[in-house]
Design a protein around this motif. Structure first.
Motif, PDB file in Angstrom:
ATOM      1  N   LEU A   5      48.658  42.940 -70.321  1.00 58.45           N
ATOM      2  CA  LEU A   5      47.213  42.691 -70.295  1.00 58.45           C
ATOM      3  C   LEU A   5      46.298  42.941 -69.090  1.00 58.45           C
ATOM      4  O   LEU A   5      45.399  43.442 -68.824  1.00 58.45           O
ATOM      5  CB  LEU A   5      46.669  41.671 -71.251  1.00 58.45           C
ATOM      6  CG  LEU A   5      47.328  41.826 -72.646  1.00 58.45           C
ATOM      7  CD1 LEU A   5      47.020  40.525 -73.423  1.00 58.45           C
ATOM      8  CD2 LEU A   5      46.288  42.931 -73.252  1.00 58.45           C
ATOM      9  N   SER A   6      46.732  41.763 -68.183  1.00 60.77           N
ATOM     10  CA  SER A   6      46.092  41.800 -66.672  1.00 60.77           C
ATOM     11  C   SER A   6      46.360  43.217 -66.073  1.00 60.77           C
ATOM     12  O   SER A   6      45.133  43.679 -65.731  1.00 60.77           O
ATOM     13  CB  SER A   6      46.662  40.874 -65.846  1.00 60.77           C
ATOM     14  OG  SER A   6      46.174  40.694 -64.679  1.00 60.77           O
ATOM     15  N   ALA A   7      47.530  43.652 -66.074  1.00 69.45           N
ATOM     16  CA  ALA A   7      47.558  45.195 -65.432  1.00 69.45           C
ATOM     17  C   ALA A   7      46.646  46.327 -66.172  1.00 69.45           C
ATOM     18  O   ALA A   7      45.966  46.925 -65.389  1.00 69.45           O
ATOM     19  CB  ALA A   7      48.939  45.641 -65.531  1.00 69.45           C
ATOM     20  N   LEU A   8      46.682  46.148 -67.502  1.00 68.95           N
ATOM     21  CA  LEU A   8      45.525  46.963 -68.124  1.00 68.95           C
ATOM     22  C   LEU A   8      44.003  46.888 -67.677  1.00 68.95           C
ATOM     23  O   LEU A   8      43.391  47.643 -67.384  1.00 68.95           O
ATOM     24  CB  LEU A   8      45.516  46.544 -69.672  1.00 68.95           C
ATOM     25  CG  LEU A   8      44.678  47.506 -70.777  1.00 68.95           C
ATOM     26  CD1 LEU A   8      45.102  49.096 -70.149  1.00 68.95           C
ATOM     27  CD2 LEU A   8      44.776  47.287 -72.010  1.00 68.95           C
ATOM     28  N   GLY A  57      39.409  48.317 -65.123  1.00 69.08           N
ATOM     29  CA  GLY A  57      38.251  47.812 -64.594  1.00 69.08           C
ATOM     30  C   GLY A  57      37.652  48.588 -63.469  1.00 69.08           C
ATOM     31  O   GLY A  57      36.424  48.888 -63.312  1.00 69.08           O
ATOM     32  N   PRO A  58      38.660  49.336 -62.375  1.00 68.13           N
ATOM     33  CA  PRO A  58      37.741  50.153 -61.481  1.00 68.13           C
ATOM     34  C   PRO A  58      37.120  51.346 -61.894  1.00 68.13           C
ATOM     35  O   PRO A  58      36.024  51.719 -61.530  1.00 68.13           O
ATOM     36  CB  PRO A  58      39.094  50.544 -60.346  1.00 68.13           C
ATOM     37  CG  PRO A  58      40.053  49.419 -60.722  1.00 68.13           C
ATOM     38  CD  PRO A  58      39.969  48.846 -62.069  1.00 68.13           C
ATOM     39  N   ASN A  80      39.062  38.644 -67.954  1.00 67.30           N
ATOM     40  CA  ASN A  80      38.671  38.215 -66.525  1.00 67.30           C
ATOM     41  C   ASN A  80      39.222  39.111 -65.669  1.00 67.30           C
ATOM     42  O   ASN A  80      38.497  39.527 -64.685  1.00 67.30           O
ATOM     43  CB  ASN A  80      39.316  36.850 -66.294  1.00 67.30           C
ATOM     44  CG  ASN A  80      39.245  36.408 -64.923  1.00 67.30           C
ATOM     45  OD1 ASN A  80      38.139  36.210 -64.510  1.00 67.30           O
ATOM     46  ND2 ASN A  80      40.171  36.111 -64.177  1.00 67.30           N
ATOM     47  N   THR A  81      40.308  39.775 -65.870  1.00 66.31           N
ATOM     48  CA  THR A  81      41.020  40.738 -64.643  1.00 66.31           C
ATOM     49  C   THR A  81      40.279  41.930 -64.903  1.00 66.31           C
ATOM     50  O   THR A  81      39.857  42.502 -63.854  1.00 66.31           O
ATOM     51  CB  THR A  81      42.469  40.829 -65.333  1.00 66.31           C
ATOM     52  OG1 THR A  81      43.050  39.623 -65.227  1.00 66.31           O
ATOM     53  CG2 THR A  81      43.134  41.715 -64.057  1.00 66.31           C
TER      54      THR A  81
END
Length: 184
Positions: free
Chosen positions: A143-146, A151-152, A21-22
């Motif tokens: 994991l969210s930080a990864l 993502g960008p 999701n992130t």
């Protein structure tokens, strides 16, 4: 710790979904300004108002409805609903032929995302023993930080080299993979 937590049934699905999701959201955020400029000729100011709208929807859902909906429907049901809404919204953004359709798609995405974040965090907490909650929550945040790092870059590359709407289809697919993981 990531490997150890991914070996645990159920927790692995929630951690994977949190990451996907992130990743999808960061992919979308990196591409949306470009998409609005290139497809709809929006200025940065116009696009900023659009992002402010998304933020307001998220504030209303998380600030008003989450605390009422979690006891009534349960965290996992809200997580599943959020994943579906966000995936539909992302896909709709990529297909939007005009601003009204884009507004509807962005609203679905914003509502879905506002359901996903608190319920996935809460579910991770509930699936962890009290002695390890901090470590498991920290792993989820890692994991969210990864996802926020990758993502960008993914979104920018896909936007530039494959097509304007494709980052949103990719985000939708990533979120749907998370939905399937939670569903199973």
């Amino acid at each position: 710790r990531i490997i150890a937590y991914f070996q645990r049934p159920v927790l692995n699905a929630v951690l994977l979904t949190y990451f996907l999701n992130t990743l999808g959201m960061a992919n979308m955020e990196a591409s949306l300004f470009l998409y609005l400029r290139d497809k709809f000729q929006w200025s940065m100011t116009d696009a900023s108002w659009g992002f402010a709208y998304v933020g307001m929807v998220m504030v209303v859902v998380q600030g008003t409805f989450i605390r009422r909906f979690v006891p009534k429907f349960g965290e996992v049901n809200l997580l599943i609903t959020g994943l579906l809404l966000a995936a539909v919204g992302m896909f709709g953004i990529g297909l939007s032929p005009n601003i009204p359709v884009l507004a509807i798609a962005v609203t679905f995405m914003a509502i879905g995302s506002s359901l996903i974040n608190p319920t996935s965090t809460g579910t991770i907490s509930l699936l962890s023993d009290s002695s390890e909650q901090g470590a498991v929550m920290g792993t989820g945040q890692s994991l969210s930080a990864l996802g926020r790092v990758v993502g960008p870059a993914l979104g920018g590359w896909v936007y530039r080299d494959i097509g304007w709407g494709v980052p949103f289809f990719v985000a939708s697919l990533l979120i749907l993979v998370g939905f399937v993981a939670i569903w199973l």
